[in-house]
Enzyme design. Structure first.
Site, PDB file in Angstrom:
ATOM      1  N   TYR A 149     -23.153   5.328 -14.292  1.00 45.84           N
ATOM      2  CA  TYR A 149     -21.731   5.014 -14.466  1.00 45.84           C
ATOM      3  C   TYR A 149     -21.514   4.112 -15.687  1.00 45.84           C
ATOM      4  O   TYR A 149     -20.597   4.345 -16.483  1.00 45.84           O
ATOM      5  CB  TYR A 149     -21.185   4.345 -13.195  1.00 45.84           C
ATOM      6  CG  TYR A 149     -19.678   4.323 -13.135  1.00 45.84           C
ATOM      7  CD1 TYR A 149     -18.966   5.397 -12.592  1.00 45.84           C
ATOM      8  CD2 TYR A 149     -18.948   3.250 -13.655  1.00 45.84           C
ATOM      9  CE1 TYR A 149     -17.574   5.401 -12.565  1.00 45.84           C
ATOM     10  CE2 TYR A 149     -17.565   3.250 -13.630  1.00 45.84           C
ATOM     11  CZ  TYR A 149     -16.886   4.318 -13.081  1.00 45.84           C
ATOM     12  OH  TYR A 149     -15.512   4.327 -13.048  1.00 45.84           O
ATOM     13  N   HIS A 197     -14.765  -4.919 -15.870  1.00 40.33           N
ATOM     14  CA  HIS A 197     -15.068  -4.715 -14.450  1.00 40.33           C
ATOM     15  C   HIS A 197     -16.579  -4.744 -14.220  1.00 40.33           C
ATOM     16  O   HIS A 197     -17.330  -4.126 -14.968  1.00 40.33           O
ATOM     17  CB  HIS A 197     -14.516  -3.372 -13.970  1.00 40.33           C
ATOM     18  CG  HIS A 197     -13.029  -3.385 -13.768  1.00 40.33           C
ATOM     19  ND1 HIS A 197     -12.360  -2.424 -13.062  1.00 40.33           N
ATOM     20  CD2 HIS A 197     -12.085  -4.270 -14.169  1.00 40.33           C
ATOM     21  CE1 HIS A 197     -11.068  -2.704 -13.033  1.00 40.33           C
ATOM     22  NE2 HIS A 197     -10.872  -3.816 -13.716  1.00 40.33           N
ATOM     23  N   LYS A 244     -16.537  10.045 -17.999  1.00 38.45           N
ATOM     24  CA  LYS A 244     -17.527  10.169 -19.077  1.00 38.45           C
ATOM     25  C   LYS A 244     -17.074  10.866 -20.355  1.00 38.45           C
ATOM     26  O   LYS A 244     -17.728  10.724 -21.393  1.00 38.45           O
ATOM     27  CB  LYS A 244     -18.740  10.965 -18.544  1.00 38.45           C
ATOM     28  CG  LYS A 244     -19.573  10.220 -17.547  1.00 38.45           C
ATOM     29  CD  LYS A 244     -20.313   9.096 -18.219  1.00 38.45           C
ATOM     30  CE  LYS A 244     -20.772   8.069 -17.231  1.00 38.45           C
ATOM     31  NZ  LYS A 244     -20.924   6.750 -17.774  1.00 38.45           N
ATOM     32  N   TYR A 300     -12.711   4.643  -5.626  1.00 45.25           N
ATOM     33  CA  TYR A 300     -12.935   6.080  -5.487  1.00 45.25           C
ATOM     34  C   TYR A 300     -12.916   6.368  -3.987  1.00 45.25           C
ATOM     35  O   TYR A 300     -13.803   5.928  -3.264  1.00 45.25           O
ATOM     36  CB  TYR A 300     -14.291   6.486  -6.073  1.00 45.25           C
ATOM     37  CG  TYR A 300     -14.347   6.452  -7.587  1.00 45.25           C
ATOM     38  CD1 TYR A 300     -14.563   5.254  -8.283  1.00 45.25           C
ATOM     39  CD2 TYR A 300     -14.198   7.615  -8.337  1.00 45.25           C
ATOM     40  CE1 TYR A 300     -14.618   5.235  -9.668  1.00 45.25           C
ATOM     41  CE2 TYR A 300     -14.256   7.598  -9.721  1.00 45.25           C
ATOM     42  CZ  TYR A 300     -14.464   6.417 -10.386  1.00 45.25           C
ATOM     43  OH  TYR A 300     -14.516   6.393 -11.766  1.00 45.25           O
ATOM     44  N   PRO A 352     -13.491  14.671 -14.529  1.00 47.00           N
ATOM     45  CA  PRO A 352     -13.242  13.256 -14.834  1.00 47.00           C
ATOM     46  C   PRO A 352     -13.816  12.250 -13.832  1.00 47.00           C
ATOM     47  O   PRO A 352     -13.751  11.043 -14.065  1.00 47.00           O
ATOM     48  CB  PRO A 352     -11.712  13.166 -14.861  1.00 47.00           C
ATOM     49  CG  PRO A 352     -11.230  14.322 -14.055  1.00 47.00           C
ATOM     50  CD  PRO A 352     -12.257  15.395 -14.190  1.00 47.00           C
TER      51      PRO A 352
HETATM   52  P1  RFL Z   1      -9.549  15.412 -27.765  1.00 47.69           P
HETATM   53  O1  RFL Z   1      -9.182  14.047 -27.310  1.00 47.69           O
HETATM   54  O2  RFL Z   1      -9.029  16.568 -27.014  1.00 47.69           O
HETATM   55  O3  RFL Z   1      -9.122  15.516 -29.296  1.00 47.69           O
HETATM   56  C1  RFL Z   1      -9.117  16.745 -29.983  1.00 47.69           C
HETATM   57  C2  RFL Z   1      -8.023  16.684 -31.042  1.00 47.69           C
HETATM   58  O4  RFL Z   1      -8.045  17.886 -31.811  1.00 47.69           O
HETATM   59  C3  RFL Z   1      -6.700  18.320 -32.009  1.00 47.69           C
HETATM   60  N1  RFL Z   1      -6.728  19.758 -32.299  1.00 47.69           N
HETATM   61  C4  RFL Z   1      -6.644  20.264 -33.558  1.00 47.69           C
HETATM   62  N2  RFL Z   1      -6.521  19.664 -34.738  1.00 47.69           N
HETATM   63  C5  RFL Z   1      -6.454  20.453 -35.830  1.00 47.69           C
HETATM   64  N3  RFL Z   1      -6.524  21.804 -35.779  1.00 47.69           N
HETATM   65  C6  RFL Z   1      -6.648  22.449 -34.605  1.00 47.69           C
HETATM   66  N4  RFL Z   1      -6.702  23.792 -34.572  1.00 47.69           N
HETATM   67  C7  RFL Z   1      -6.715  21.672 -33.426  1.00 47.69           C
HETATM   68  N5  RFL Z   1      -6.843  21.961 -32.111  1.00 47.69           N
HETATM   69  C8  RFL Z   1      -6.855  20.792 -31.443  1.00 47.69           C
HETATM   70  C9  RFL Z   1      -6.016  17.933 -30.719  1.00 47.69           C
HETATM   71  O5  RFL Z   1      -4.591  17.847 -30.868  1.00 47.69           O
HETATM   72  C10 RFL Z   1      -6.645  16.580 -30.432  1.00 47.69           C
HETATM   73  O6  RFL Z   1      -5.934  15.522 -31.021  1.00 47.69           O
HETATM   74  O7  RFL Z   1     -11.147  15.609 -27.833  1.00 47.69           O
HETATM   75  P2  RFL Z   1     -12.319  14.528 -28.167  1.00 47.69           P
HETATM   76  O8  RFL Z   1     -11.987  13.753 -29.403  1.00 47.69           O
HETATM   77  O9  RFL Z   1     -13.564  15.298 -28.080  1.00 47.69           O
HETATM   78  O10 RFL Z   1     -12.231  13.461 -26.969  1.00 47.69           O
HETATM   79  C11 RFL Z   1     -12.564  13.825 -25.653  1.00 47.69           C
HETATM   80  C12 RFL Z   1     -11.716  13.014 -24.660  1.00 47.69           C
HETATM   81  O11 RFL Z   1     -10.344  13.111 -25.020  1.00 47.69           O
HETATM   82  C13 RFL Z   1     -11.920  13.494 -23.223  1.00 47.69           C
HETATM   83  O12 RFL Z   1     -13.254  13.827 -22.988  1.00 47.69           O
HETATM   84  C14 RFL Z   1     -11.502  12.408 -22.194  1.00 47.69           C
HETATM   85  O13 RFL Z   1     -10.111  12.176 -22.227  1.00 47.69           O
HETATM   86  C15 RFL Z   1     -11.923  12.823 -20.801  1.00 47.69           C
HETATM   87  N6  RFL Z   1     -11.477  11.866 -19.767  1.00 47.69           N
HETATM   88  C16 RFL Z   1     -12.165  10.684 -19.560  1.00 47.69           C
HETATM   89  N7  RFL Z   1     -13.186  10.333 -20.362  1.00 47.69           N
HETATM   90  C17 RFL Z   1     -13.799   9.117 -20.203  1.00 47.69           C
HETATM   91  O14 RFL Z   1     -14.759   8.826 -20.935  1.00 47.69           O
HETATM   92  N8  RFL Z   1     -13.403   8.195 -19.242  1.00 47.69           N
HETATM   93  C18 RFL Z   1     -12.375   8.474 -18.418  1.00 47.69           C
HETATM   94  O15 RFL Z   1     -11.987   7.599 -17.620  1.00 47.69           O
HETATM   95  C19 RFL Z   1     -11.734   9.772 -18.524  1.00 47.69           C
HETATM   96  N9  RFL Z   1     -10.704  10.092 -17.725  1.00 47.69           N
HETATM   97  C20 RFL Z   1     -10.372  12.172 -18.983  1.00 47.69           C
HETATM   98  C21 RFL Z   1     -10.007  11.256 -17.943  1.00 47.69           C
HETATM   99  C22 RFL Z   1      -9.614  13.317 -19.204  1.00 47.69           C
HETATM  100  C23 RFL Z   1      -8.519  13.582 -18.406  1.00 47.69           C
HETATM  101  N10 RFL Z   1      -7.761  14.730 -18.695  1.00 47.69           N
HETATM  102  C24 RFL Z   1      -6.367  14.683 -18.908  1.00 47.69           C
HETATM  103  C25 RFL Z   1      -8.439  15.947 -19.102  1.00 47.69           C
HETATM  104  C26 RFL Z   1      -8.949  11.523 -17.123  1.00 47.69           C
HETATM  105  C27 RFL Z   1      -8.220  12.697 -17.327  1.00 47.69           C
HETATM  106  C28 RFL Z   1      -7.092  12.990 -16.372  1.00 47.69           C
HETATM  107  C1  PHB Z   2      -8.671   6.403 -15.504  1.00 49.79           C
HETATM  108  O1  PHB Z   2      -8.405   5.194 -15.404  1.00 49.79           O
HETATM  109  O2  PHB Z   2      -7.923   7.202 -16.093  1.00 49.79           O
HETATM  110  C2  PHB Z   2      -9.919   6.931 -14.892  1.00 49.79           C
HETATM  111  C3  PHB Z   2     -10.793   6.056 -14.296  1.00 49.79           C
HETATM  112  C4  PHB Z   2     -11.957   6.539 -13.708  1.00 49.79           C
HETATM  113  C5  PHB Z   2     -12.216   7.896 -13.735  1.00 49.79           C
HETATM  114  C6  PHB Z   2     -11.349   8.774 -14.351  1.00 49.79           C
HETATM  115  C7  PHB Z   2     -10.178   8.293 -14.937  1.00 49.79           C
HETATM  116  O3  PHB Z   2     -13.338   8.369 -13.141  1.00 49.79           O
END
Ligand code: RFL
Ligand code: PHB
Length: 393
Positions: A387, A78, A300, A203, A296
């Site tokens: 971004y 994109h 990031k 957005y 979110p």
């Molecule tokens: P994670 O992905 O939470 O992974 C941590 C792992 O540790 C495990 N764990 C354990 N393992 C062993 N022993 C224990 N005691 C443990 N406790 C936990 C867990 O099961 C898991 O597998 O953390 P990590 O690796 O730091 O990654 C971070 C990302 O997952 C997170 O920041 C993103 O998903 C945030 N996020 C977004 N980030 C982006 O860069 N771009 C996006 O578009 C974006 N959209 C989002 C998001 C997060 C969302 N939610 C659901 C919070 C959209 C949403 C809705």
């Molecule tokens: C997504 O596609 O899950 C998504 C995209 C943009 C955001 C957050 C989540 O800012």
């Protein structure tokens, strides 16, 4: 339970999310041994729907590790995003303003690719993980998926276990400074079997609340609605979700319409800003969501997790090559500079796009800011460079 089994490695990695898995690959590239421990099963982590936007720095890093073949084939590149407010759409041309594109590719696809390419020790479904001797000779004790108690001795532990993990909780609270902001809203996210209704992410700020139109592929749409933090999902049958998305994404100037389809997944995610400082205690280094959470809106979290482990892998590499611990000593302050830039951007995007209710002053400020970022090239460039993401350290 049988006898405790003891093993040794250089780096014990807690958590097989993006932070833990990318770190494992970076360490292997640098000839450093590691063991990854994950609480959940492989099928669970491979199906967990989360982020979708990858910065160019994240894509470049995965490419340099040889882990991005499928990403390059399947991603959606994109060059802009749309901001929709007062029922009028305004494009921010990211690539034109900031020189880089973004990639749409699901986080769980990244996780699948990282696991498929990993042939080192990675133990799923472990339980009772506990960390000790963090200031000298760290030990991780756990019970493996067959119920056998294990002790893993390491030089260093990387706490990559997310916001609710055991790593941060193992640090005495008195040595950590916690910065936190909660928001009076959450996101209800859906994944739908429906073609995206727009080529780019939208957005949308509306008087009914924020909405985001995103996607995963030419046939799968990902969308979010601002809801209350205590929102009850059972009050959101499919028809209500679609009609609310239609109302918030509606625009006056065109015949745009929202394609719908079966909803494959739905969940409510809290919104929070959170940082701990320092991101290190003795020989335990926190990375990713274990150390910081961003709302979110700026897309990031995953990218920030990858940036942390790049800094950690480089620091460990010099430590093992020369015994020089300067990189490890600077780990926290190096990471926190990027963390706070991203915290500000994510808070700013969130504050600009989420109406908080009945305060006309807040609403007028949001609209003034939206008009400014969509009419001033300087303001749009600032949004765009944040971004698409700054170069990795
Ligand atoms: P994670 O992905 O939470 O992974 C941590 C792992 O540790 C495990 N764990 C354990 N393992 C062993 N022993 C224990 N005691 C443990 N406790 C936990 C867990 O099961 C898991 O597998 O953390 P990590 O690796 O730091 O990654 C971070 C990302 O997952 C997170 O920041 C993103 O998903 C945030 N996020 C977004 N980030 C982006 O860069 N771009 C996006 O578009 C974006 N959209 C989002 C998001 C997060 C969302 N939610 C659901 C919070 C959209 C949403 C809705
Ligand atoms: C997504 O596609 O899950 C998504 C995209 C943009 C955001 C957050 C989540 O800012």
């Amino acid at each position: 339970m049988g006898l405790t089994v003891e093993t040794r490695t250089q780096v014990g990695i807690i958590g097989a999310g993006p932070a833990g898995l990318v770190l494992a690959h970076l360490l292997r590239q640098r000839g450093i041994d590691c063991v990854v421990l994950e609480r959940q099963s492989r099928s669970y982590v491979e199906a967990r729907i989360r982020a979708g936007v990858l910065e160019h720095g994240t894509v470049d890093l995965l490419t340099s590790l040889g882990l991005a073949d499928r990403l390059h084939r399947e991603r959606m590149v994109h060059h802009g995003i749309e901001l929709l407010f007062e029922r009028s759409a305004h494009r921010i041309p990211l690539t034109e303003l900031a020189g880089h594109e973004i990639s749409i590719y699901g986080q769980h696809e990244v996780v699948k690719d990282l696991i498929a390419a990993w042939d080192g020790p990675l133990h799923f479904s472990v339980s009772s993980v506990a960390l000790s001797s963090l200031d000298s000779a760290p030990v991780v004790s756990y019970v493996d998926s067959s119920g056998v108690p294990q002790v893993l001795r390491c030089d260093v532990i990387a706490g990559c276990d997310g916001f609710h993990g055991v790593s941060r909780a193992s640090i005495p609270p008195s040595v950590l400074r916690v910065y936190q902001r909660d928001y009076p809203h959450a996101w209800l996210g859906i994944l739908a079997q429906a073609p995206p209704s727009s080529e780019e992410l939208i957005y949308a700020h509306s008087s009914r609340g924020f909405a985001l139109h995103s996607m995963r592929s030419p046939t799968v749409t990902r969308m979010y609605l601002q809801v209350r933090p205590d929102e009850d999902l059972s009050l959101w049958p499919d028809e209500r979700i679609w009609s609310e998305l239609r109302a918030r994404l509606d625009r006056s100037e065109s015949t745009w319409s929202l394609a719908d389809g079966p909803i494959l997944e739905r969940s409510v995610a809290a919104m929070r800003s959170f940082v701990v400082s320092p991101m290190r205690y003795g020989r335990l280094f926190l990375a990713g969501d274990a150390a910081h959470i961003v709302p979110p809106t700026g897309a990031k979290g995953l990218n920030l997790a990858v940036a942390d482990v790049k800094v950690l892998a480089d620091a460990l590499s010099s430590f093992y090559a020369t015994g020089d611990s300067a990189g490890l000593d600077a780990y926290s302050s190096t990471c926190l500079q990027r963390v706070w830039r991203v915290q500000h951007f994510s808070w700013w995007m969130t504050s600009m796009l989420h109406p908080t209710g009945d305060d006309p002053f807040d609403l007028a400020l949001q609209l003034a800011q939206l008009r400014y970022v969509t009419s001033s090239r300087a303001a749009a460039t600032s949004l765009a460079e944040n971004y698409v993401g700054f170069p990795f350290p």
